[in-house]
Design a protein around this motif. Structure first.
Motif, PDB file in Angstrom:
ATOM      1  N   ASP A  26      -9.149  -9.312  -4.171  1.00 34.24           N
ATOM      2  CA  ASP A  26      -9.721  -9.983  -3.002  1.00 34.24           C
ATOM      3  C   ASP A  26      -8.890  -9.681  -1.755  1.00 34.24           C
ATOM      4  OD1 ASP A  26     -11.840 -11.136  -4.343  1.00 34.24           O
ATOM      5  OD2 ASP A  26     -10.741 -12.960  -4.843  1.00 34.24           O
ATOM      6  N   LEU A  27      -7.589  -9.677  -1.913  1.00 34.24           N
ATOM      7  CA  LEU A  27      -6.702  -9.414  -0.775  1.00 34.24           C
ATOM      8  C   LEU A  27      -6.865  -7.992  -0.258  1.00 34.24           C
ATOM      9  CD1 LEU A  27      -4.229 -10.125   1.071  1.00 34.24           C
ATOM     10  CD2 LEU A  27      -2.795  -9.225  -0.785  1.00 34.24           C
ATOM     11  N   ILE A  28      -6.741  -7.006  -1.154  1.00 32.60           N
ATOM     12  CA  ILE A  28      -6.716  -5.620  -0.681  1.00 32.60           C
ATOM     13  C   ILE A  28      -8.099  -5.103  -0.320  1.00 32.60           C
ATOM     14  CG2 ILE A  28      -4.589  -5.147  -1.930  1.00 32.60           C
ATOM     15  CD1 ILE A  28      -6.165  -3.736  -4.060  1.00 32.60           C
ATOM     16  N   ASN A  29      -9.152  -5.772  -0.814  1.00 33.47           N
ATOM     17  CA  ASN A  29     -10.515  -5.416  -0.416  1.00 33.47           C
ATOM     18  C   ASN A  29     -10.940  -6.102   0.877  1.00 33.47           C
ATOM     19  OD1 ASN A  29     -11.646  -3.562  -2.306  1.00 33.47           O
ATOM     20  ND2 ASN A  29     -11.621  -5.179  -3.837  1.00 33.47           N
ATOM     21  N   ARG A  30     -10.074  -6.954   1.442  1.00 32.50           N
ATOM     22  CA  ARG A  30     -10.394  -7.777   2.609  1.00 32.50           C
ATOM     23  C   ARG A  30     -11.581  -8.684   2.309  1.00 32.50           C
ATOM     24  NH1 ARG A  30      -7.827  -3.890   5.965  1.00 32.50           N
ATOM     25  NH2 ARG A  30      -6.574  -2.890   4.382  1.00 32.50           N
ATOM     26  N   SER A  31     -11.634  -9.192   1.073  1.00 32.62           N
ATOM     27  CA  SER A  31     -12.753 -10.029   0.668  1.00 32.62           C
ATOM     28  C   SER A  31     -12.682 -11.387   1.353  1.00 32.62           C
ATOM     29  CB  SER A  31     -12.720 -10.212  -0.858  1.00 32.62           C
ATOM     30  OG  SER A  31     -13.607 -11.221  -1.257  1.00 32.62           O
ATOM     31  N   GLU A  32     -13.856 -11.989   1.536  1.00 30.21           N
ATOM     32  CA  GLU A  32     -13.901 -13.341   2.076  1.00 30.21           C
ATOM     33  C   GLU A  32     -13.231 -14.332   1.122  1.00 30.21           C
ATOM     34  OE1 GLU A  32     -17.919 -14.309   2.935  1.00 30.21           O
ATOM     35  OE2 GLU A  32     -18.112 -12.864   4.561  1.00 30.21           O
ATOM     36  N   ALA A  33     -13.082 -13.930  -0.134  1.00 36.62           N
ATOM     37  CA  ALA A  33     -12.439 -14.798  -1.114  1.00 36.62           C
ATOM     38  C   ALA A  33     -10.921 -14.659  -1.105  1.00 36.62           C
ATOM     39  CB  ALA A  33     -12.953 -14.473  -2.518  1.00 36.62           C
ATOM     40  N   ASP A  34     -10.396 -13.865  -0.180  1.00 37.52           N
ATOM     41  CA  ASP A  34      -8.946 -13.676  -0.078  1.00 37.52           C
ATOM     42  C   ASP A  34      -8.241 -15.020  -0.054  1.00 37.52           C
ATOM     43  OD1 ASP A  34      -6.805 -12.510   2.673  1.00 37.52           O
ATOM     44  OD2 ASP A  34      -6.313 -13.163   0.650  1.00 37.52           O
ATOM     45  N   PRO A  35      -7.474 -15.343  -1.102  1.00 35.18           N
ATOM     46  CA  PRO A  35      -6.892 -16.686  -1.200  1.00 35.18           C
ATOM     47  C   PRO A  35      -5.737 -16.901  -0.228  1.00 35.18           C
ATOM     48  CG  PRO A  35      -6.056 -15.297  -2.955  1.00 35.18           C
ATOM     49  CD  PRO A  35      -7.100 -14.484  -2.225  1.00 35.18           C
ATOM     50  N   LEU A  36      -5.167 -15.824   0.294  1.00 40.08           N
ATOM     51  CA  LEU A  36      -4.010 -15.976   1.166  1.00 40.08           C
ATOM     52  C   LEU A  36      -4.401 -16.126   2.624  1.00 40.08           C
ATOM     53  CD1 LEU A  36      -1.638 -13.342  -0.443  1.00 40.08           C
ATOM     54  CD2 LEU A  36      -1.810 -15.777  -0.914  1.00 40.08           C
ATOM     55  N   GLY A  37      -5.618 -15.730   2.938  1.00 43.00           N
ATOM     56  CA  GLY A  37      -6.086 -15.848   4.312  1.00 43.00           C
ATOM     57  C   GLY A  37      -5.233 -15.078   5.292  1.00 43.00           C
ATOM     58  N   GLU A  38      -4.702 -13.936   4.854  1.00 45.30           N
ATOM     59  CA  GLU A  38      -3.829 -13.175   5.733  1.00 45.30           C
ATOM     60  C   GLU A  38      -4.008 -11.690   5.502  1.00 45.30           C
ATOM     61  OE1 GLU A  38       0.215 -14.094   4.793  1.00 45.30           O
ATOM     62  OE2 GLU A  38       0.037 -13.452   2.725  1.00 45.30           O
ATOM     63  N   ASP A  39      -3.547 -10.921   6.454  1.00 51.85           N
ATOM     64  CA  ASP A  39      -3.558  -9.486   6.297  1.00 51.85           C
ATOM     65  C   ASP A  39      -2.280  -9.077   5.581  1.00 51.85           C
ATOM     66  OD1 ASP A  39      -4.679  -6.953   6.591  1.00 51.85           O
ATOM     67  OD2 ASP A  39      -5.417  -7.453   8.587  1.00 51.85           O
ATOM     68  N   PHE A  40      -2.106  -7.787   5.355  1.00 54.94           N
ATOM     69  CA  PHE A  40      -0.933  -7.345   4.618  1.00 54.94           C
ATOM     70  C   PHE A  40      -0.508  -5.972   5.128  1.00 54.94           C
ATOM     71  CE2 PHE A  40      -4.541  -5.550   2.543  1.00 54.94           C
ATOM     72  CZ  PHE A  40      -4.128  -4.310   2.070  1.00 54.94           C
ATOM     73  N   ASP A  41       0.736  -5.594   4.803  1.00 58.18           N
ATOM     74  CA  ASP A  41       1.267  -4.306   5.240  1.00 58.18           C
ATOM     75  C   ASP A  41       1.082  -3.208   4.206  1.00 58.18           C
ATOM     76  OD1 ASP A  41       2.115  -5.534   7.547  1.00 58.18           O
ATOM     77  OD2 ASP A  41       4.160  -5.853   6.835  1.00 58.18           O
ATOM     78  N   GLN A  42       1.355  -3.532   2.934  1.00 58.90           N
ATOM     79  CA  GLN A  42       1.277  -2.526   1.888  1.00 58.90           C
ATOM     80  C   GLN A  42       1.160  -3.190   0.523  1.00 58.90           C
ATOM     81  OE1 GLN A  42       4.691  -1.971   3.813  1.00 58.90           O
ATOM     82  NE2 GLN A  42       4.977  -3.995   2.924  1.00 58.90           N
ATOM     83  N   GLY A  43       0.757  -2.401  -0.446  1.00 58.61           N
ATOM     84  CA  GLY A  43       0.644  -2.900  -1.813  1.00 58.61           C
ATOM     85  C   GLY A  43       0.736  -1.752  -2.795  1.00 58.61           C
ATOM     86  N   ILE A  44       0.952  -2.093  -4.056  1.00 59.78           N
ATOM     87  CA  ILE A  44       0.997  -1.102  -5.130  1.00 59.78           C
ATOM     88  C   ILE A  44      -0.255  -1.262  -5.976  1.00 59.78           C
ATOM     89  CG2 ILE A  44       2.209  -0.378  -7.228  1.00 59.78           C
ATOM     90  CD1 ILE A  44       4.815  -1.159  -5.910  1.00 59.78           C
ATOM     91  N   ILE A  45      -0.902  -0.151  -6.260  1.00 64.61           N
ATOM     92  CA  ILE A  45      -2.148  -0.171  -7.016  1.00 64.61           C
ATOM     93  C   ILE A  45      -2.202   1.073  -7.886  1.00 64.61           C
ATOM     94  CG2 ILE A  45      -3.544   1.067  -5.318  1.00 64.61           C
ATOM     95  CD1 ILE A  45      -4.705  -2.038  -7.275  1.00 64.61           C
ATOM     96  N   GLY A  46      -3.085   1.081  -8.860  1.00 67.07           N
ATOM     97  CA  GLY A  46      -3.270   2.245  -9.721  1.00 67.07           C
ATOM     98  C   GLY A  46      -4.731   2.627  -9.807  1.00 67.07           C
ATOM     99  N   TRP A  47      -4.978   3.847 -10.250  1.00 67.50           N
ATOM    100  CA  TRP A  47      -6.341   4.361 -10.359  1.00 67.50           C
ATOM    101  C   TRP A  47      -6.416   5.300 -11.549  1.00 67.50           C
ATOM    102  CZ3 TRP A  47     -10.920   3.313  -8.115  1.00 67.50           C
ATOM    103  CH2 TRP A  47     -11.948   4.245  -8.224  1.00 67.50           C
ATOM    104  N   SER A  48      -7.470   5.198 -12.336  1.00 68.67           N
ATOM    105  CA  SER A  48      -7.750   6.151 -13.404  1.00 68.67           C
ATOM    106  C   SER A  48      -9.100   6.776 -13.132  1.00 68.67           C
ATOM    107  CB  SER A  48      -7.755   5.457 -14.769  1.00 68.67           C
ATOM    108  OG  SER A  48      -6.464   5.013 -15.106  1.00 68.67           O
ATOM    109  N   GLY A  49      -9.138   8.101 -13.087  1.00 69.40           N
ATOM    110  CA  GLY A  49     -10.371   8.798 -12.761  1.00 69.40           C
ATOM    111  C   GLY A  49     -10.845   9.677 -13.897  1.00 69.40           C
TER     112      GLY A  49
END
Length: 536
Positions: free
Chosen positions: A408-431
């Motif tokens: 929710d946070l990194i997608n900028r979802s309306e459900a973002d529980p923190l109600g704030e923007d962010f600078d960076q994050g760690i994520i993974g992807w499998s393709g």
């Protein structure tokens, strides 16, 4: 392993309109093999579905891959599409691909495998009424049409045409149309009938799935009498059974057990980088993430080699330099490592942070947060990065979140529980087995969509979009590779991501097993155009 051909023909390397793409199916040769015996495979998860149209679990596909045959194979060395049930294909137009099937293939109940079965399988996956979890892989497909009993046309939606990654997406198992309609989906899912090298015998839920040799297999005589798949979710138990010989293959091996089994003369430890990519991404929609100096300073603060080694000990993960995994073509790993990758430079990083503070991009007492999921490895790496930033004059902390709130946070979802923007994050992807699956989803502006982003940086670069889109719609393989390489270089020259690591696929195999080959996609293959496993 030696191979021979079912049909003699000419391979033409480029996919050009009206020209044969391929015209032969490989067959594995194992003249030294002992025919017979039972292979027992330990599986780290339980099984859910055995109908390939609805299964989206790699563990189910251990079994599905032996009971069914795929329309197209993937070369285990390059992951490029190769013949299987389809012995050849040609590009009729940018919206129409014609596939020619090997004849004489029979399902386990004696029915012939024909174009009707291929079209039925593909059309049932894309039919929205069936709600197949695999429909996304065929989102580009309009319809499969039967031309005659051994020929099928696949039509590409206008908005996708031409669509080069489609060939890798057709690594799909074919089901028997008449049998499915007669049995019904639910019964077929529990008692599958395919055309593959091994027949389904029984499924005792939570205990085992048993397969036996298909004596009439069209491609090659399978070497094994039986294959048994046993769910063993507790890895310590699985390692014990591998050590005693109760199982022949362990589909997963914890990193702490690798040295022990490497020293065991009765077990081979097989490893290769898988198709994963983990990275630190920046929010390019606001300061300081939208300033390349900030991104560069963060990257220069980290001794990445030391950080990755501290977490994986050189056993189950390797440093990443770009988003395309080493197992895939167009990865450009050497260039990215030596010409673009940031190395630790505390003096330069400190100076860049001071410059950003002096210009008011960040305040003197600015504190940044590194977000990550509740995953021990990513939390540990985020902590290493935060400590490195503090050493260079930037206060930093780590915030780990449950998976749902994190998305929710990194997608900028309306459900973002923190109600704030962010600078960076760690994520993974499998393709999947095509560079498109990484570059398009992670870096094309099509996927910088608020509420449903895969391009979590919200990176938008028209030149990169053009290169990726052109590669996706070009059927010249060499040209595709050049375009993907150029697109990836542009992205990483801007430090949109700081690449972190690729996971290493690790399996334990008893030395009595021969003909095994590890798969970067995570599969276990016993008999197909490139394998015919046998046991002493």
């Amino acid at each position: 392993m030696l191979t021979r051909r079912v049909v003699i023909g000419l391979i033409v390397g480029l996919l050009v309109f009206g020209v044969w793409a391929v015209s032969e199916t490989d067959v594995p040769e194992t003249p030294e093999a002992s025919v017979g015996g039972t292979l027992v495979i330990g599986v780290s998860q339980t099984f859910r579905d055995l109908d390939p149209r609805i299964s989206d679990s790699i563990y189910d596909w251990y079994v599905i891959g032996e009971v069914f045959d795929d329309l197209i194979a993937l070369d285990p060395e390059t992951l490029e599409p190769r013949p299987y049930v389809a012995k050849s294909w040609n590009v009729v137009s940018d919206k129409q691909i014609r596939f020619y099937l090997n004849q004489g293939i029979k399902f386990h109940n004696g029915e012939d495998l024909t174009a009707e079965d291929v079209a039925f399988t593909l059309n049932s996956i894309v039919d929205p009424e069936n709600d197949s979890p695999n429909c996304w892989a065929l989102s580009w497909m309009q319809e499969a049409i039967v031309v005659n009993s051994s020929t099928v046309d696949i039509l590409v939606k206008a908005e996708y045409a031409p669509y080069a990654p489609l060939f890798s997406a057709l690594n799909l198992a074919i089901v028997p149309k008449d049998t499915v309609l007669e049995m019904g989906d639910e019964k077929f899912n529990l008692n599958p009938i395919g055309s593959g090298p091994y027949k389904f015998v029984r499924w005792i839920v939570g205990t085992e799935i048993v397969l036996e040799r298909n004596e009439d297999y069209w491609l090659v005589y399978p070497n094994l009498d039986r294959a048994i798949y046993r769910p063993i979710p507790t890895l310590s138990v699985m390692m014990g059974q591998l050590e005693t010989g109760a199982i022949d293959i362990a589909d997963n091996m914890p990193f702490q057990d690798i040295p022990r089994f490497q020293a065991n003369p009765n077990v081979d430890v097989w490893q290769c980088p898988d198709l994963s990519y983990f990275y630190l991404f920046f929010n390019l929609q606001h300061a300081p993430g939208n300033d390349i100096r900030y991104r560069e300073a963060v990257g220069m603060s980290i001794d990445m080699d030391e950080a990755i080694y501290a977490i994986f000990q050189g056993l189950t993960g390797i440093r990443a330099y770009g988003c395309i995994p080493p197992a895939l073509w167009a990865n450009d790993r050497d260039y990215l490592a030596y010409d673009i990758a940031l190395e630790e430079d505390d003096i330069q990083a400190n100076w860049l942070f001071s410059q950003l503070k002096a210009e008011g991009v960040i305040s003197e007492d600015y504190e940044t947060t590194i977000y990550c999921p509740l995953d021990p490895r990513r939390t540990q790496l985020a902590t290493i990065i935060a400590e490195s930033l503090k050493e260079n004059g930037l206060d930093a902390r780590v915030q780990s979140l449950d998976w749902g709130p994190y998305l929710d946070l990194i997608n900028r979802s309306e459900a973002d529980p923190l109600g704030e923007d962010f600078d960076q994050g760690i994520i993974g992807w499998s393709g999947g087995p095509d560079p498109h699956d990484f570059l398009y989803y992670l870096l094309h502006s099509d996927n910088a969509v608020v509420g449903a982003a895969d391009n979590f940086s919200f990176y938008r670069n028209p030149e990169v979009d053009y290169l990726i889109s052109t590669a996706d719609t070009t059927l010249d393989q060499e040209k595709r590779e050049r375009l993907y390489v150029e697109a990836q270089r542009l992205c990483f020259e801007e430090y949109v991501h700081i690449p972190l690591y690729h996971l290493i696929e690790t399996k334990g195999v008893r030395t009595r097993v021969h003909g095994f080959r590890i798969d970067p996609l995570g599969g276990i293959h016993l008999c197909d155009p490139y394998h015919n496993v046998w046991v002493e």
